[in-house]
Design a protein around this motif. Structure first.
Motif, short mmCIF file in Angstrom:
data_model
loop_
_atom_site.label_atom_id
_atom_site.label_comp_id
_atom_site.label_asym_id
_atom_site.label_seq_id
_atom_site.Cartn_x
_atom_site.Cartn_y
_atom_site.Cartn_z
N SER A 187 -5.43 -1.76 -2.93
CA SER A 187 -5.94 -1.33 -4.23
C SER A 187 -4.84 -0.75 -5.11
O SER A 187 -5.12 -0.20 -6.17
CB SER A 187 -7.06 -0.31 -4.04
OG SER A 187 -6.60 0.82 -3.33
N ARG A 188 -3.61 -0.86 -4.69
CA ARG A 188 -2.49 -0.34 -5.48
C ARG A 188 -2.36 -1.12 -6.79
O ARG A 188 -2.62 -2.33 -6.84
CB ARG A 188 -1.18 -0.46 -4.71
CG ARG A 188 -1.08 0.51 -3.56
CD ARG A 188 0.26 0.36 -2.87
NE ARG A 188 0.43 1.39 -1.86
CZ ARG A 188 1.44 1.42 -1.01
NH1 ARG A 188 2.37 0.48 -1.05
NH2 ARG A 188 1.51 2.38 -0.13
N ALA A 189 -1.91 -0.44 -7.83
CA ALA A 189 -1.72 -1.09 -9.12
C ALA A 189 -0.64 -2.16 -9.05
O ALA A 189 -0.81 -3.27 -9.55
CB ALA A 189 -1.38 -0.05 -10.19
N GLN A 190 0.48 -1.86 -8.45
CA GLN A 190 1.57 -2.82 -8.27
C GLN A 190 1.55 -3.25 -6.80
O GLN A 190 2.12 -2.59 -5.96
CB GLN A 190 2.92 -2.17 -8.60
CG GLN A 190 3.03 -1.66 -10.01
CD GLN A 190 2.99 -2.78 -11.03
OE1 GLN A 190 3.58 -3.84 -10.85
NE2 GLN A 190 2.27 -2.56 -12.12
N ARG A 191 0.86 -4.34 -6.52
CA ARG A 191 0.70 -4.74 -5.12
C ARG A 191 1.24 -6.13 -4.85
O ARG A 191 0.96 -7.07 -5.60
CB ARG A 191 -0.75 -4.62 -4.70
CG ARG A 191 -1.70 -5.36 -5.60
CD ARG A 191 -3.13 -5.04 -5.30
NE ARG A 191 -3.97 -5.72 -6.28
CZ ARG A 191 -5.25 -5.92 -6.15
NH1 ARG A 191 -5.87 -5.48 -5.09
NH2 ARG A 191 -5.93 -6.54 -7.09
N LEU A 192 1.96 -6.23 -3.79
CA LEU A 192 2.51 -7.50 -3.33
C LEU A 192 1.38 -8.45 -2.91
O LEU A 192 1.52 -9.67 -2.97
CB LEU A 192 3.47 -7.23 -2.17
CG LEU A 192 4.20 -8.38 -1.53
CD1 LEU A 192 4.97 -9.20 -2.55
CD2 LEU A 192 5.13 -7.85 -0.45
#
Length: 183
Positions: free
Chosen positions: A22-27
């Protein structure tokens, strides 16, 4: 039941692709884009992305376990998650590894399940920007899925250093070692 012939379409299998970050910048978005692009090549299968960030699930705090609560009335976003899981015939979990474990958002979402995924197959694609590929998270998740009644496939697919061979749009970076091996 009649077997499929050239005149009748093959039965469609619905695979829920659970994007477990749920991270904003996610791989994971790169990995998910790559997987969904490749899924177009799978005949007789439909792939639906179940992005845990989009569900905005609250922390699980139900007093009665879901599998033992026939009078359960989940919040709307939880009900949508449960309906989406119930409508799938099987799953592909795309998960990163945070501190040698599966992300809390994944475990929390799984805690809401009652019998929606009972007896359904599940595959695990763990990823990271390290040489380990989220391997520990994949092993940990397999145990959880099994205890929830899913049928996890025996091998995880660890994807190491995914940031080095997948572009932000999910395509292979042409000069990466992986692209050279795949090409």
């Amino acid at each position: 039941m009649t077997p499929a012939t050239a005149a009748s379409p093959a039965p469609s299998v619905k695979i829920g692709v659970v994007l477990g970050s749920s991270r904003a910048q996610r791989l994971g978005e790169r990995v998910c884009r790559f997987v969904t692009a490749q899924s177009a090549e799978v005949p007789g299968a439909e792939f639906a992305v179940l992005d845990l960030a989009a569900y905005q699930l609250p922390f699980f705090d139900e007093a009665i376990p879901p599998w033992n609560n026939p009078a359960r009335r989940p919040a709307p976003q939880v009900a949508r998650w449960l309906d989406d899981m119930a409508s799938a015939d099987g799953y592909l979990f795309i998960v990163p590894e945070y501190n040698y474990a599966v992300p809390a958002v994944v475990k929390n979402a799984l805690d809401f399940l009652g019998h929606e995924a009972d007896g359904k197959p599940a595959s695990i694609l763990s990823y990271s920007d390290t040489p380990h590929g989220g391997n520990i998270a994949g092993h940990e998740l397999r145990l959880t899925l099994s205890k929830l009644g899913m049928l996890p496939l025996p091998k995880s697919l660890p994807l190491a250093s995914a940031d080095q061979f997948l572009a932000p749009d999910g395509t292979l970076i042409s000069d990466s070692g992986f692209a050279r091996e795949a090409g």
